[in-house]
Design an enzyme around this catalytic site. Sequence first.
Site, mmCIF file in Angstrom:
data_model
loop_
_atom_site.group_PDB
_atom_site.id
_atom_site.type_symbol
_atom_site.label_atom_id
_atom_site.label_comp_id
_atom_site.label_asym_id
_atom_site.label_seq_id
_atom_site.Cartn_x
_atom_site.Cartn_y
_atom_site.Cartn_z
ATOM 1 N N LYS A 57 1.162 5.560 3.482
ATOM 2 C CA LYS A 57 0.267 6.639 2.159
ATOM 3 C C LYS A 57 1.912 7.220 0.996
ATOM 4 C CE LYS A 57 -2.271 5.620 0.752
ATOM 5 N NZ LYS A 57 -2.206 4.636 -0.120
ATOM 6 N N SER A 155 -3.516 11.153 0.477
ATOM 7 C CA SER A 155 -3.197 10.744 0.178
ATOM 8 C C SER A 155 -4.532 9.481 0.479
ATOM 9 C CB SER A 155 -2.081 9.663 -0.514
ATOM 10 O OG SER A 155 -1.856 8.927 -0.737
ATOM 11 N N GLY A 277 -0.978 3.799 -6.448
ATOM 12 C CA GLY A 277 -0.746 5.609 -7.526
ATOM 13 C C GLY A 277 -2.497 5.491 -8.044
ATOM 14 N N ARG A 278 -2.964 5.937 -7.559
ATOM 15 C CA ARG A 278 -4.493 6.559 -7.653
ATOM 16 C C ARG A 278 -4.636 7.465 -8.571
ATOM 17 N NH1 ARG A 278 -5.939 3.796 -1.715
ATOM 18 N NH2 ARG A 278 -6.851 1.999 -2.732
HETATM 19 P P1 A3P Z 1 -1.485 7.451 -4.189
HETATM 20 O O1 A3P Z 1 -2.388 5.998 -4.797
HETATM 21 O O2 A3P Z 1 -1.779 8.510 -2.921
HETATM 22 O O3 A3P Z 1 -0.421 7.751 -5.703
HETATM 23 P P2 A3P Z 1 1.915 3.523 0.828
HETATM 24 O O4 A3P Z 1 1.904 1.858 0.063
HETATM 25 O O5 A3P Z 1 2.885 3.768 1.552
HETATM 26 O O6 A3P Z 1 0.289 2.789 0.590
HETATM 27 O O7 A3P Z 1 1.854 4.891 -0.391
HETATM 28 C C1 A3P Z 1 1.143 4.669 -1.015
HETATM 29 C C2 A3P Z 1 1.704 5.206 -2.342
HETATM 30 O O8 A3P Z 1 3.106 5.259 -3.192
HETATM 31 C C3 A3P Z 1 0.979 6.396 -3.721
HETATM 32 O O9 A3P Z 1 -0.374 6.893 -3.326
HETATM 33 C C4 A3P Z 1 2.012 6.466 -4.557
HETATM 34 O O10 A3P Z 1 2.050 7.668 -4.638
HETATM 35 C C5 A3P Z 1 3.375 6.208 -3.760
HETATM 36 N N1 A3P Z 1 4.320 4.965 -5.187
HETATM 37 C C6 A3P Z 1 5.727 5.565 -5.043
HETATM 38 N N2 A3P Z 1 6.118 5.465 -5.748
HETATM 39 C C7 A3P Z 1 4.939 4.008 -6.347
HETATM 40 C C8 A3P Z 1 5.135 3.159 -6.903
HETATM 41 N N3 A3P Z 1 6.294 2.760 -7.800
HETATM 42 N N4 A3P Z 1 4.143 2.257 -7.837
HETATM 43 C C9 A3P Z 1 2.792 3.260 -7.223
HETATM 44 N N5 A3P Z 1 2.818 3.848 -6.083
HETATM 45 C C10 A3P Z 1 3.893 4.024 -5.786
#
Ligand code: A3P
Length: 326
Positions: A57, A155, A277-278
């Site tokens: 996350k 998150s 990016g929820r």
């Molecule tokens: P949220 O969905 O809570 O916003 P991971 O891939 O480690 O599970 O992390 C998910 C998080 O990556 C997302 O958390 C989001 O905030 C972040 N993130 C960073 N860059 C991103 C991107 N380009 N597109 C989508 N999410 C991104």
Amino acid sequence: LQSLPPMQFANKYFEMFPEDEDPIWQNPCDDERHLAIWSKNKTCNRLPRFLVIGPQKTGTTALYTFLAMHPAILSNYQSKTTFEEVQFFNGNNYYKGLDWYMEFFPLPPNTTSNFLFEKSANYFDSELAPMRAYALLPQAKLICIIIHPAKRAYSWYQHMRAHGDQTAMTYTFYEVVTAGQDAPRNLQELRERCLKPGLYSTHLERWLEFYKPKQLMILDGEALKGDPVSLMSKVEKFIHIEPRFDYNQSLRYNPKKGFYCQLVQGDRTKCLGRSKGRVYPPMELKAEKFLKLFYRRHLVALSKLLLRLGTTPIPDWLQEELSEFL
Ligand code: A3P
């Protein structure tokens, strides 16, 4: 001197040395004796040169995706059973062995200029992963990404809710993070899984028991969100990859998604899926306050660690947090 057929010999050996039953895989090509019994049809080139270790996350999927855009960087194939990640070093997949692991990687067309890598976000806070990873990949570079641990925890909680986790559906985030000794077991377990990965310095120190500081890169997840082009350039420098990839021409901010996405055709962008990016409500103030206190000493320890490692700049969110303590 006596000998036995291989199976009996092995059984006898493990009877005498039961502690050796837990395997530790090393690179067969690093030891002449291993190489001598390694099949001629096998190679040692299907192993990663660097690992993205997590935690979950913090933006690990975005980093994985951006890395895989580089023509000389080859990512692992995705696993259908473990949420697309290989998750070799942290759990029972380790017992499936080296061949199982190597099957996740393509045979690099050029072993000197191609960089294989793997991303498993659960490696970060695993007790065993640092030792196991080091045994197999002592020369590997490690990349981890951190955001404010309270934000990470929230998150993750939202992620669990999105996956329909019964405990996360039943309790509020505040109830989860404040659950005490008397709370139901499932709630205590959820709390542990929610908060523990955010104890960044503790986990990083475990990796540093094995890997040298120069093998470790700690990235700010907020910088990955805000300026991925500069960040990717730092990553390229860290892994020593040439030629560099022009991320400026390949990443565009997508206002609808609210994140940088991959530029595909003309002005069209391909963003990460809906699970990254929820959209969810902001964290309750009381949970924020609780977590600020909870993580305080861990963030002080993290800042000392970053100073010791010469990691600059210190992330803005960490600076802000520290200035509030002083
Ligand atoms: P949220 O969905 O809570 O916003 P991971 O891939 O480690 O599970 O992390 C998910 C998080 O990556 C997302 O958390 C989001 O905030 C972040 N993130 C960073 N860059 C991103 C991107 N380009 N597109 C989508 N999410 C991104």
